[in-house]
Design a protein around this motif. Sequence first.
Motif, PDB file in Angstrom:
ATOM      1  N   ARG A   1      14.425  12.228  -9.034  1.00 36.87           N
ATOM      2  CA  ARG A   1      14.771  11.178  -8.082  1.00 36.87           C
ATOM      3  C   ARG A   1      13.508  10.593  -7.473  1.00 36.87           C
ATOM      4  NH1 ARG A   1      19.125  11.838  -3.101  1.00 36.87           N
ATOM      5  NH2 ARG A   1      19.194   9.613  -2.508  1.00 36.87           N
ATOM      6  N   PRO A   2      13.294   9.286  -7.558  1.00 40.58           N
ATOM      7  CA  PRO A   2      12.041   8.705  -7.079  1.00 40.58           C
ATOM      8  C   PRO A   2      11.952   8.681  -5.554  1.00 40.58           C
ATOM      9  CG  PRO A   2      13.534   6.973  -7.762  1.00 40.58           C
ATOM     10  CD  PRO A   2      14.187   8.277  -8.154  1.00 40.58           C
ATOM     11  N   THR A   3      10.735   8.547  -5.073  1.00 40.83           N
ATOM     12  CA  THR A   3      10.484   8.395  -3.645  1.00 40.83           C
ATOM     13  C   THR A   3      10.990   7.034  -3.185  1.00 40.83           C
ATOM     14  OG1 THR A   3       8.548   9.819  -3.810  1.00 40.83           O
ATOM     15  CG2 THR A   3       8.666   8.361  -1.897  1.00 40.83           C
ATOM     16  N   VAL A   4      11.625   7.013  -2.019  1.00 39.27           N
ATOM     17  CA  VAL A   4      12.245   5.783  -1.506  1.00 39.27           C
ATOM     18  C   VAL A   4      11.542   5.354  -0.216  1.00 39.27           C
ATOM     19  CG1 VAL A   4      14.360   4.716  -0.659  1.00 39.27           C
ATOM     20  CG2 VAL A   4      14.462   6.380  -2.528  1.00 39.27           C
ATOM     21  N   VAL A   5      11.051   4.137  -0.190  1.00 39.83           N
ATOM     22  CA  VAL A   5      10.410   3.563   0.992  1.00 39.83           C
ATOM     23  C   VAL A   5      11.414   2.645   1.687  1.00 39.83           C
ATOM     24  CG1 VAL A   5       8.514   2.148   1.858  1.00 39.83           C
ATOM     25  CG2 VAL A   5       8.133   3.680  -0.092  1.00 39.83           C
ATOM     26  N   SER A   6      11.724   2.945   2.952  1.00 38.85           N
ATOM     27  CA  SER A   6      12.692   2.149   3.714  1.00 38.85           C
ATOM     28  C   SER A   6      12.007   1.540   4.932  1.00 38.85           C
ATOM     29  CB  SER A   6      13.864   3.023   4.165  1.00 38.85           C
ATOM     30  OG  SER A   6      14.529   3.585   3.055  1.00 38.85           O
ATOM     31  N   PRO A   7      11.647   0.252   4.891  1.00 43.18           N
ATOM     32  CA  PRO A   7      11.039  -0.390   6.058  1.00 43.18           C
ATOM     33  C   PRO A   7      11.970  -0.316   7.266  1.00 43.18           C
ATOM     34  CG  PRO A   7      10.759  -1.741   4.108  1.00 43.18           C
ATOM     35  CD  PRO A   7      11.721  -0.649   3.735  1.00 43.18           C
ATOM     36  N   VAL A   8      11.371  -0.077   8.432  1.00 40.32           N
ATOM     37  CA  VAL A   8      12.133   0.080   9.676  1.00 40.32           C
ATOM     38  C   VAL A   8      11.958  -1.128  10.589  1.00 40.32           C
ATOM     39  CG1 VAL A   8      12.366   1.463  11.776  1.00 40.32           C
ATOM     40  CG2 VAL A   8      12.044   2.598   9.561  1.00 40.32           C
ATOM     41  N   ALA A   9      10.725  -1.570  10.770  1.00 34.81           N
ATOM     42  CA  ALA A   9      10.461  -2.681  11.693  1.00 34.81           C
ATOM     43  C   ALA A   9       9.104  -3.280  11.375  1.00 34.81           C
ATOM     44  CB  ALA A   9      10.487  -2.196  13.143  1.00 34.81           C
TER      45      ALA A   9
ATOM     46  N   LEU B   1       0.835  -1.210   0.000  1.00 36.84           N
ATOM     47  CA  LEU B   1       0.000   0.000   0.000  1.00 36.84           C
ATOM     48  C   LEU B   1       0.870   1.260   0.000  1.00 36.84           C
ATOM     49  CD1 LEU B   1      -3.180   0.649   2.082  1.00 36.84           C
ATOM     50  CD2 LEU B   1      -1.325   2.305   2.125  1.00 36.84           C
ATOM     51  N   VAL B   2       1.888   1.287   0.858  1.00 38.98           N
ATOM     52  CA  VAL B   2       2.734   2.482   0.955  1.00 38.98           C
ATOM     53  C   VAL B   2       3.547   2.670  -0.323  1.00 38.98           C
ATOM     54  CG1 VAL B   2       4.635   3.547   2.232  1.00 38.98           C
ATOM     55  CG2 VAL B   2       2.796   2.398   3.470  1.00 38.98           C
ATOM     56  N   ARG B   3       4.049   1.591  -0.875  1.00 38.78           N
ATOM     57  CA  ARG B   3       4.817   1.711  -2.118  1.00 38.78           C
ATOM     58  C   ARG B   3       3.922   2.157  -3.280  1.00 38.78           C
ATOM     59  NH1 ARG B   3       9.963   0.227  -1.762  1.00 38.78           N
ATOM     60  NH2 ARG B   3      10.624  -1.147  -0.037  1.00 38.78           N
ATOM     61  N   ALA B   4       2.684   1.709  -3.281  1.00 36.44           N
ATOM     62  CA  ALA B   4       1.758   2.147  -4.330  1.00 36.44           C
ATOM     63  C   ALA B   4       1.476   3.643  -4.219  1.00 36.44           C
ATOM     64  CB  ALA B   4       0.460   1.351  -4.239  1.00 36.44           C
ATOM     65  N   ALA B   5       1.338   4.144  -2.997  1.00 40.75           N
ATOM     66  CA  ALA B   5       1.125   5.579  -2.801  1.00 40.75           C
ATOM     67  C   ALA B   5       2.345   6.380  -3.257  1.00 40.75           C
ATOM     68  CB  ALA B   5       0.809   5.876  -1.341  1.00 40.75           C
ATOM     69  N   ALA B   6       3.546   5.857  -2.955  1.00 37.45           N
ATOM     70  CA  ALA B   6       4.769   6.530  -3.388  1.00 37.45           C
ATOM     71  C   ALA B   6       4.869   6.564  -4.906  1.00 37.45           C
ATOM     72  CB  ALA B   6       5.983   5.836  -2.780  1.00 37.45           C
ATOM     73  N   ALA B   7       4.522   5.453  -5.545  1.00 35.56           N
ATOM     74  CA  ALA B   7       4.560   5.410  -7.009  1.00 35.56           C
ATOM     75  C   ALA B   7       3.543   6.361  -7.621  1.00 35.56           C
ATOM     76  CB  ALA B   7       4.309   3.976  -7.482  1.00 35.56           C
ATOM     77  N   GLU B   8       2.368   6.456  -7.003  1.00 35.55           N
ATOM     78  CA  GLU B   8       1.351   7.378  -7.507  1.00 35.55           C
ATOM     79  C   GLU B   8       1.807   8.828  -7.383  1.00 35.55           C
ATOM     80  OE1 GLU B   8      -3.403   8.477  -6.880  1.00 35.55           O
ATOM     81  OE2 GLU B   8      -2.517   6.704  -5.905  1.00 35.55           O
ATOM     82  N   LEU B   9       2.479   9.143  -6.263  1.00 40.89           N
ATOM     83  CA  LEU B   9       3.020  10.492  -6.091  1.00 40.89           C
ATOM     84  C   LEU B   9       4.019  10.809  -7.201  1.00 40.89           C
ATOM     85  CD1 LEU B   9       3.569  13.093  -4.382  1.00 40.89           C
ATOM     86  CD2 LEU B   9       5.378  11.773  -3.251  1.00 40.89           C
ATOM     87  N   ASP B  10       4.931   9.883  -7.478  1.00 41.26           N
ATOM     88  CA  ASP B  10       5.949  10.119  -8.494  1.00 41.26           C
ATOM     89  C   ASP B  10       5.338  10.255  -9.886  1.00 41.26           C
ATOM     90  OD1 ASP B  10       7.876  10.081  -6.546  1.00 41.26           O
ATOM     91  OD2 ASP B  10       8.531   8.022  -6.945  1.00 41.26           O
ATOM     92  N   ALA B  11       4.220   9.560 -10.117  1.00 46.56           N
ATOM     93  CA  ALA B  11       3.555   9.675 -11.417  1.00 46.56           C
ATOM     94  C   ALA B  11       2.819  11.003 -11.544  1.00 46.56           C
ATOM     95  CB  ALA B  11       2.586   8.515 -11.606  1.00 46.56           C
ATOM     96  N   ARG B  12       2.202  11.459 -10.455  1.00 48.03           N
ATOM     97  CA  ARG B  12       1.442  12.709 -10.498  1.00 48.03           C
ATOM     98  C   ARG B  12       2.346  13.934 -10.480  1.00 48.03           C
ATOM     99  NH1 ARG B  12      -3.755  12.406  -6.400  1.00 48.03           N
ATOM    100  NH2 ARG B  12      -4.731  10.484  -7.200  1.00 48.03           N
TER     101      ARG B  12
END
Length: 390
Positions: free
Chosen positions: A282-290, A266-277
């Motif tokens: 430089r693309p948005t980077v999702v870094s899982p923490v825990a 879900l979070v990666r899809a939102a990030a991809a949508e942001l980059d498309a809109r």
Amino acid sequence: MDSVVRLAQQLIRRPSRGGIDDYGPVLSVLEDWLTTRALPHRRLYDDGTVVGLLVEVAGGLSGPWWALNACVDTAPYGDEAAWSFPPDQGDVVDGWLRGRGAADSKLAAAMFCGIAAELLGRSFPGGLAVLLDVDEHTGGFGGARAYLADPAAVRPAGMMIGYPGLDEVVVGGRGFWRATVAVHAAAGHSGSRRTTPGAVSRAARLVGLLEEAELPGADAEFPLPPKLTVTSVHGGEGFSVVPDLCEVGVDVRTTPGFGAGAAEALVRAAAAELDARVPVPRPTVVSPVASWPPFRLAEDEQPAAALLDAAGREGLTVRAKTAGPSNIGNLLAAEGIPATAGFGVRYEGLHGTDERARLADLPVVHAVYRRAVLDLLGQRLSRRTCSSRS
């Protein structure tokens, strides 16, 4: 119950705020008490740092081990001027034990030590471990991790955690998946003619996309729905610079039907949508923490069954509860160890001002845990033995 209360008072009078105070003094109180009663115990370490105290009482016969757990580190005091008594007071007024840790969870720690003392020298299958954690309120749960990683410790068949609250036995909790999302943009001067948004503006759009995301509801297998919360936004400095980086913290509470994989997707899809809109180089980077899994015990699973049955046999009406926040039970679930994560005395001010625990509940709470432990160990001891050793 006098010795249990006295021990709890001594523990409260040794400040042990997670990540703030030295844990040596509070552990020394426990070690003195345990040594006087010849209870086997040892400190647990993580990279040379003390993270807990482990008490081990072996029954001498073949059988599973069970564990009790209570933390002896505490939440911070907050605004001490708002307290009506010193946070480390440790006195008893009108039937209430007062001070930080009275409810969470120094009274439970003292009670569990008393139960271990009662079993010492008796023959029974398996054994009882009491884990006294001093890395709980930091969120590190180093004591539990060190216990489970210790090759000298017998892995428990299940654990009962002494969080307070008289009306419920917590048998489950939502899990979580957490990530930091780095949102980028081109840096520049805020007064220039450029019209492309900076990283903070792009992050604001991402927050909107995340909060608008559709999550499933609760189902018959798990009573709580998943939940997404944006917990932090950090970016920018001053007024004249268009920021090129903004970091967004995201916490997703997960369920069996919506686990860590679904949360990350879900979070990666939102990030991809942001980059498309709003595209930038430089693309948005999702870094899982825990990530911790959700857990839920059926009411006929141990140790939940023993604790619920014991509460009923002691005349209490309690319900099995699945908690919204995560707890140490989630960590244990990831290790395949079933756990209950709450049943204890009534309380006020937990993690807040004027924390206190209701001592009138202590005898029945002690009786419930004692009965549950003895049932799990296949033991039957008289009530007279319990009262004489308390």
